[in-house]
Design an enzyme around this catalytic site. Structure first.
Site, PDB file in Angstrom:
ATOM      1  N   CYS A 114      -4.674   5.392  -4.852  1.00  0.00           N
ATOM      2  CA  CYS A 114      -4.046   4.086  -4.626  1.00  0.00           C
ATOM      3  C   CYS A 114      -2.605   4.184  -5.092  1.00  0.00           C
ATOM      4  O   CYS A 114      -2.340   4.317  -6.300  1.00  0.00           O
ATOM      5  CB  CYS A 114      -4.788   2.994  -5.391  1.00  0.00           C
ATOM      6  SG  CYS A 114      -4.026   1.357  -5.264  1.00  0.00           S
ATOM      7  N   CYS A 130       0.871  -1.173   0.000  1.00  0.00           N
ATOM      8  CA  CYS A 130       0.000   0.000   0.000  1.00  0.00           C
ATOM      9  C   CYS A 130       0.907   1.221   0.000  1.00  0.00           C
ATOM     10  O   CYS A 130       1.511   1.552   1.019  1.00  0.00           O
ATOM     11  CB  CYS A 130      -0.933   0.011   1.207  1.00  0.00           C
ATOM     12  SG  CYS A 130      -2.025   1.461   1.241  1.00  0.00           S
ATOM     13  N   GLY A 158      -1.451   1.277  -7.192  1.00  0.00           N
ATOM     14  CA  GLY A 158      -2.150   1.378  -8.472  1.00  0.00           C
ATOM     15  C   GLY A 158      -1.508   2.405  -9.388  1.00  0.00           C
ATOM     16  O   GLY A 158      -1.423   2.213 -10.610  1.00  0.00           O
ATOM     17  N   GLU A 192     -10.036  -1.016  -5.851  1.00  0.00           N
ATOM     18  CA  GLU A 192      -9.046  -1.773  -5.094  1.00  0.00           C
ATOM     19  C   GLU A 192      -9.582  -3.130  -4.645  1.00  0.00           C
ATOM     20  O   GLU A 192     -10.722  -3.235  -4.173  1.00  0.00           O
ATOM     21  CB  GLU A 192      -8.591  -0.980  -3.861  1.00  0.00           C
ATOM     22  CG  GLU A 192      -7.683   0.186  -4.182  1.00  0.00           C
ATOM     23  CD  GLU A 192      -6.915   0.660  -2.969  1.00  0.00           C
ATOM     24  OE1 GLU A 192      -6.297  -0.192  -2.285  1.00  0.00           O
ATOM     25  OE2 GLU A 192      -6.947   1.865  -2.679  1.00  0.00           O
ATOM     26  N   HIS A 232      -2.103  -6.127 -10.109  1.00  0.00           N
ATOM     27  CA  HIS A 232      -2.753  -4.973 -10.733  1.00  0.00           C
ATOM     28  C   HIS A 232      -2.989  -5.236 -12.212  1.00  0.00           C
ATOM     29  O   HIS A 232      -2.160  -5.834 -12.893  1.00  0.00           O
ATOM     30  CB  HIS A 232      -1.869  -3.725 -10.614  1.00  0.00           C
ATOM     31  CG  HIS A 232      -1.837  -3.136  -9.245  1.00  0.00           C
ATOM     32  ND1 HIS A 232      -2.749  -2.197  -8.830  1.00  0.00           N
ATOM     33  CD2 HIS A 232      -1.014  -3.356  -8.203  1.00  0.00           C
ATOM     34  CE1 HIS A 232      -2.477  -1.855  -7.579  1.00  0.00           C
ATOM     35  NE2 HIS A 232      -1.432  -2.555  -7.174  1.00  0.00           N
TER      36      HIS A 232
END
Length: 276
Positions: A214, A73, A217, A205, A156
């Site tokens: 994110c 994260c 991301g 997410e 992802h």
């Protein structure tokens, strides 16, 4: 009662508990209950700071709002690094997660730059359910198709679209997150390239749903856009919560993420009030 902090990076928000002085009885069910925005405190990810292993300054354990554990994260990494750096009067901190070590450094203007490590591009690194070209996945649903995929410690997929505002993210995001091609589910990004050094991004997410920002991301988006020749290796990624400056470093393939951190408020909570 246990102290907690509510922090965020660009509106991507976290409940942070400190277990460095002793283990806390945080179960997946309790993490999910505290993350609930109606009956708990509410957050995109639930973070527990744990004692630092050798070679790192802190261990960061990450749970999604459904209680599942995450490996990365980016926004939380900057938040936790800022806390530890302030404690130690340091300008550089190494945050360890289950996905590896993430060095973070203080920059002028209240910004923090995190080295999120190398992007993993093999199909079995993402992971995918079967061998496929991660630059062009055979995946389509509704108005989107042909994503690129990579792992930033978590899976992802990035769809590149002409008009981000026309994409029904909340309708198709859950379906794509759970597509059979992703055995561990996936974070789903929808990116609109505006210029070789700028793009817009919205993320659905894994385990959290639609968020204001994110970090991992954004890492995946710059890597996948650069791989396709849509941007350079450095770009500003604009999300609903604000901007991150991203760089996919050519020398070693590491992804660097620069952005702010903030503490919204502090308080105390009773873990026993959130089930077992």
């Amino acid at each position: 009662m246990i102290p907690f902090r509510k922090m965020h990076g660009l509106g991507n928000d976290f409940v942070v508990l400190d277990a460095r002085a002793g283990a806390l009885p945080v179960t997946p069910a309790r993490a999910a209950a505290i993350a609930d925005r109606h009956f708990g405190i509410g957050c995109d990810q639930f973070i527990v700071m744990e004692p630092p292993p050798a070679g790192a300054d802190v261990f960061m354990r990450i749970r999604n709002p459904d209680g599942s554990e995450a490996g990365a994260c980016g926004n939380a990494t900057r938040c936790i690094a800022a806390l530890v750096a302030e404690e130690r009067g340091a300008d550089r901190v190494v945050v360890r997660t289950i996905a590896g070590d993430l060095p973070v450094e203080r920059l002028p203007g209240g910004l923090w730059r995190a080295d999120m490590g190398p992007a993993r591009l093999r199909w079995d690194d993402v992971p995918l359910a079967y061998k496929a070209d991660t630059l062009h996945l055979p995946l389509a649903f509704g108005p989107v198709s042909d994503p690129a995929a990579c792992s930033m410690g978590n899976p992802h997929a990035t769809f590149f679209v002409d008009d981000l505002d026309a994409i029904p993210v909340t309708e198709i995001g859950p379906r794509l997150e759970h597509d059979p091609i992703f055995p561990d589910r996936a974070n789903i990004g929808f990116a609109q390239v505006l210029a070789p050094d700028r793009m817009r991004l919205v993320i659905w997410e894994r385990g959290a749903g639609l968020t204001l920002a994110c970090g991992s991301g954004a890492c995946a988006a710059i890597v996948n856009a650069a791989r396709r020749g849509l941007t350079g290796r450095r770009a500003t990624v604009t999300m609903p919560g604000g901007d991150l400056v991203m760089e996919w470093r050519e020398s070693d393939g590491h992804v660097l993420m620069t952005g702010p951190v903030a503490t919204a408020f502090t308080g105390t909570l009773d873990l026993g009030a959130y089930g077992s």
